[in-house]
Write a protein that holds these residues in place. Structure first.
Motif, mmCIF file in Angstrom:
data_model
loop_
_atom_site.group_PDB
_atom_site.id
_atom_site.type_symbol
_atom_site.label_atom_id
_atom_site.label_comp_id
_atom_site.label_asym_id
_atom_site.label_seq_id
_atom_site.Cartn_x
_atom_site.Cartn_y
_atom_site.Cartn_z
ATOM 1 N N LEU A 1 -0.936 -4.861 -9.402
ATOM 2 C CA LEU A 1 0.471 -4.521 -9.575
ATOM 3 C C LEU A 1 1.328 -5.580 -8.895
ATOM 4 C CD1 LEU A 1 0.507 -0.672 -8.813
ATOM 5 C CD2 LEU A 1 0.322 -1.805 -11.039
ATOM 6 N N PRO A 2 2.554 -5.818 -9.374
ATOM 7 C CA PRO A 2 3.454 -6.758 -8.696
ATOM 8 C C PRO A 2 3.770 -6.274 -7.276
ATOM 9 C CG PRO A 2 4.283 -6.169 -10.888
ATOM 10 C CD PRO A 2 3.145 -5.230 -10.592
ATOM 11 N N ASP A 3 4.027 -7.221 -6.383
ATOM 12 C CA ASP A 3 4.354 -6.864 -5.001
ATOM 13 C C ASP A 3 5.560 -5.931 -4.935
ATOM 14 O OD1 ASP A 3 2.272 -8.485 -4.315
ATOM 15 O OD2 ASP A 3 3.478 -9.969 -3.229
ATOM 16 N N ALA A 4 6.538 -6.154 -5.814
ATOM 17 C CA ALA A 4 7.740 -5.308 -5.812
ATOM 18 C C ALA A 4 7.386 -3.866 -6.130
ATOM 19 C CB ALA A 4 8.752 -5.831 -6.823
ATOM 20 N N GLN A 5 6.418 -3.666 -7.007
ATOM 21 C CA GLN A 5 6.010 -2.302 -7.335
ATOM 22 C C GLN A 5 5.266 -1.661 -6.177
ATOM 23 O OE1 GLN A 5 4.210 -1.990 -11.168
ATOM 24 N NE2 GLN A 5 3.827 0.208 -11.012
ATOM 25 N N ILE A 6 4.476 -2.447 -5.460
ATOM 26 C CA ILE A 6 3.800 -1.922 -4.266
ATOM 27 C C ILE A 6 4.835 -1.459 -3.252
ATOM 28 C CG2 ILE A 6 2.281 -2.489 -2.345
ATOM 29 C CD1 ILE A 6 0.831 -2.310 -5.017
ATOM 30 N N ARG A 7 5.862 -2.255 -3.051
ATOM 31 C CA ARG A 7 6.920 -1.872 -2.092
ATOM 32 C C ARG A 7 7.638 -0.606 -2.540
ATOM 33 N NH1 ARG A 7 7.559 -7.632 -2.235
ATOM 34 N NH2 ARG A 7 6.853 -8.558 -0.248
ATOM 35 N N ALA A 8 7.830 -0.463 -3.848
ATOM 36 C CA ALA A 8 8.490 0.746 -4.364
ATOM 37 C C ALA A 8 7.606 1.972 -4.188
ATOM 38 C CB ALA A 8 8.852 0.555 -5.835
ATOM 39 N N LEU A 9 6.296 1.804 -4.354
ATOM 40 C CA LEU A 9 5.371 2.929 -4.191
ATOM 41 C C LEU A 9 5.251 3.356 -2.733
ATOM 42 C CD1 LEU A 9 2.450 1.918 -6.597
ATOM 43 C CD2 LEU A 9 3.962 3.900 -6.847
ATOM 44 N N PHE A 10 5.410 2.383 -1.816
ATOM 45 C CA PHE A 10 5.258 2.662 -0.388
ATOM 46 C C PHE A 10 6.541 2.260 0.336
ATOM 47 C CE2 PHE A 10 1.063 1.984 -2.165
ATOM 48 C CZ PHE A 10 0.310 2.999 -1.611
ATOM 49 N N PRO A 11 7.612 3.042 0.148
ATOM 50 C CA PRO A 11 8.921 2.632 0.674
ATOM 51 C C PRO A 11 9.067 2.764 2.187
ATOM 52 C CG PRO A 11 9.065 4.788 -0.350
ATOM 53 C CD PRO A 11 7.679 4.290 -0.619
ATOM 54 N N THR A 12 8.308 3.654 2.804
ATOM 55 C CA THR A 12 8.431 3.892 4.244
ATOM 56 C C THR A 12 7.045 4.034 4.860
ATOM 57 O OG1 THR A 12 8.474 6.308 4.070
ATOM 58 C CG2 THR A 12 10.597 5.151 3.862
ATOM 59 N N ALA A 13 7.004 4.020 6.185
ATOM 60 C CA ALA A 13 5.730 4.187 6.889
ATOM 61 C C ALA A 13 5.104 5.544 6.586
ATOM 62 C CB ALA A 13 5.953 4.030 8.387
ATOM 63 N N ALA A 14 5.937 6.545 6.280
ATOM 64 C CA ALA A 14 5.421 7.887 5.987
ATOM 65 C C ALA A 14 4.560 7.906 4.731
ATOM 66 C CB ALA A 14 6.579 8.869 5.831
ATOM 67 N N ALA A 15 4.702 6.902 3.869
ATOM 68 C CA ALA A 15 3.911 6.858 2.635
ATOM 69 C C ALA A 15 2.453 6.491 2.910
ATOM 70 C CB ALA A 15 4.522 5.862 1.652
ATOM 71 N N PHE A 16 2.174 5.936 4.092
ATOM 72 C CA PHE A 16 0.818 5.495 4.408
ATOM 73 C C PHE A 16 0.055 6.636 5.092
ATOM 74 C CE2 PHE A 16 3.068 1.599 3.744
ATOM 75 C CZ PHE A 16 2.148 0.788 3.096
ATOM 76 N N VAL A 17 -0.491 7.514 4.266
ATOM 77 C CA VAL A 17 -1.251 8.667 4.757
ATOM 78 C C VAL A 17 -2.489 8.173 5.491
ATOM 79 C CG1 VAL A 17 -2.474 10.756 4.065
ATOM 80 C CG2 VAL A 17 -0.395 10.052 2.849
ATOM 81 N N ASP A 18 -2.825 8.847 6.581
ATOM 82 C CA ASP A 18 -3.976 8.453 7.403
ATOM 83 C C ASP A 18 -5.039 9.543 7.344
ATOM 84 O OD1 ASP A 18 -5.506 7.071 9.378
ATOM 85 O OD2 ASP A 18 -4.719 8.447 10.880
ATOM 86 N N ARG A 19 -6.315 9.136 7.243
ATOM 87 C CA ARG A 19 -7.407 10.108 7.241
ATOM 88 C C ARG A 19 -8.333 9.943 8.439
ATOM 89 N NH1 ARG A 19 -8.881 13.133 2.750
ATOM 90 N NH2 ARG A 19 -11.060 12.959 3.367
ATOM 91 N N THR A 20 -8.710 8.715 8.753
ATOM 92 C CA THR A 20 -9.683 8.496 9.825
ATOM 93 C C THR A 20 -9.163 7.538 10.899
ATOM 94 O OG1 THR A 20 -10.754 6.609 8.733
ATOM 95 C CG2 THR A 20 -11.578 8.821 8.179
ATOM 96 N N GLY A 21 -7.890 7.146 10.791
ATOM 97 C CA GLY A 21 -7.335 6.190 11.737
ATOM 98 C C GLY A 21 -7.490 4.750 11.306
ATOM 99 N N ALA A 22 -8.226 4.502 10.221
ATOM 100 C CA ALA A 22 -8.435 3.145 9.714
ATOM 101 C C ALA A 22 -7.632 2.943 8.441
ATOM 102 C CB ALA A 22 -9.916 2.904 9.449
ATOM 103 N N GLY A 23 -7.449 1.672 8.089
ATOM 104 C CA GLY A 23 -6.754 1.362 6.851
ATOM 105 C C GLY A 23 -5.359 0.827 7.084
ATOM 106 N N PRO A 24 -4.756 0.200 6.061
ATOM 107 C CA PRO A 24 -3.409 -0.383 6.201
ATOM 108 C C PRO A 24 -2.361 0.691 6.465
ATOM 109 C CG PRO A 24 -4.110 -0.385 3.902
ATOM 110 C CD PRO A 24 -5.302 0.010 4.702
ATOM 111 N N LYS A 25 -1.406 0.327 7.321
ATOM 112 C CA LYS A 25 -0.358 1.281 7.702
ATOM 113 C C LYS A 25 1.044 0.731 7.446
ATOM 114 C CE LYS A 25 -3.221 3.522 11.233
ATOM 115 N NZ LYS A 25 -4.461 2.815 10.790
#
Length: 256
Positions: free
Chosen positions: A148-172
């Motif tokens: 996907l284009p970078d702009a679409q990634i930014r639209a999908l993840f507009p805030t830090a709250a969009a980065f759901v955490d499960r095990t403490g690992a992964g991009p935030k």
């Protein structure tokens, strides 16, 4: 049943009516055709608009089907042929690797699992059929997000709250996710190590349609190993190429 859930029945009536129209229509036209009082109809249209099922064209004062209605229709058309074509591919992947195989599609910030094939005696995983998981944490999701284009990634993840955490690992954050997606594109496949379930790893690669757009991810999950075993990576990438070939009708599919 319709009398017991009048709101749901009215919503479906509006969707069916809009789907049958060749052009956007006014609220008055909808109210007249369906016999819904205008005051009730405006409340209904507002709710449907908030959920993406109706689009309001303010300059024309007309209504039209929204993106969510399109997504549901597209999902129906996509999933049955897709799962039929993918199931033998997944079966061969499981037979080859001895690991659990999955087929998933991207839906917003999530992936939806359409197929799970387990070898005999395999441990049951969270990635069962119809399960939704955060796309940024899963190998399947990353293999699709990477195209996907970078702009679409930014639209999908507009805030830090969009980065759901499960095990403490992964991009935030978006920069961290974009770095990960660049790595996915460079490798030609995605990996996830303990970010969905601790002590489990997954390798995924995308399959494309006739237009070259990624439509689904093929994946295999195994006890955590970093880096992923080359034999599993190769098998997943072959499976993705095979599914691409089946989707496009071209021998060999598109290179991954």
């Amino acid at each position: 049943m319709g009398d017991q859930v009048p709101g749901a029945s009215r919503t479906l009536e509006v969707l069916r009516f809009l789907a049958a129209q060749a052009q956007p229509v006014t609220a008055g036209r909808i109210a007249e055709a369906l016999g819904i009082p205008r005051s009730s109809l405006y409340h209904l249209l507002r709710a449907m608009q908030e959920h993406g099922f109706v689009t309001h064209l303010p300059e024309e004062q007309r209504y039209w089907l929204g993106v969510s209605a399109f997504e549901i229709g597209s999902a129906y058309l996509r999933q049955d042929p897709l799962t039929r074509l993918a199931r033998p591919v997944l079966a061969r992947l499981v037979e080859t690797t001895g690991r659990t195989g999955h087929l998933a599609v991207l839906h917003g910030r999530e992936v939806i699992y359409l197929i799970e094939e387990r070898p005999p005696g395999a441990h049951r995983l969270v990635t069962d059929i119809d399960v939704r998981l955060p796309a940024h944490l899963t190998a399947s999701g990353r293999s699709l997000l990477a195209h996907l284009p970078d702009a679409q990634i930014r639209a999908l993840f507009p805030t830090a709250a969009a980065f759901v955490d499960r095990t403490g690992a992964g991009p935030k954050s978006v920069p961290a996710l974009l770095r990960e997606l660049r790595d996915v594109r460079a490798r030609g496949h995605a990996e996830e190590h303990g970010e969905v379930s601790e002590r489990w790893s997954t390798v995924a690669a995308h399959a494309t349609d006739r237009t070259g757009q990624p439509v689904a991810a093929v994946a295999a999950t195994f006890r955590e190993q970093q880096p992923a075993p080359p034999a599993i990576v190769d098998a997943v990438r072959r499976a993705a190429r095979e599914l691409t070939s089946r989707l496009t009708g071209r021998l060999g599919g598109r290179p991954q």
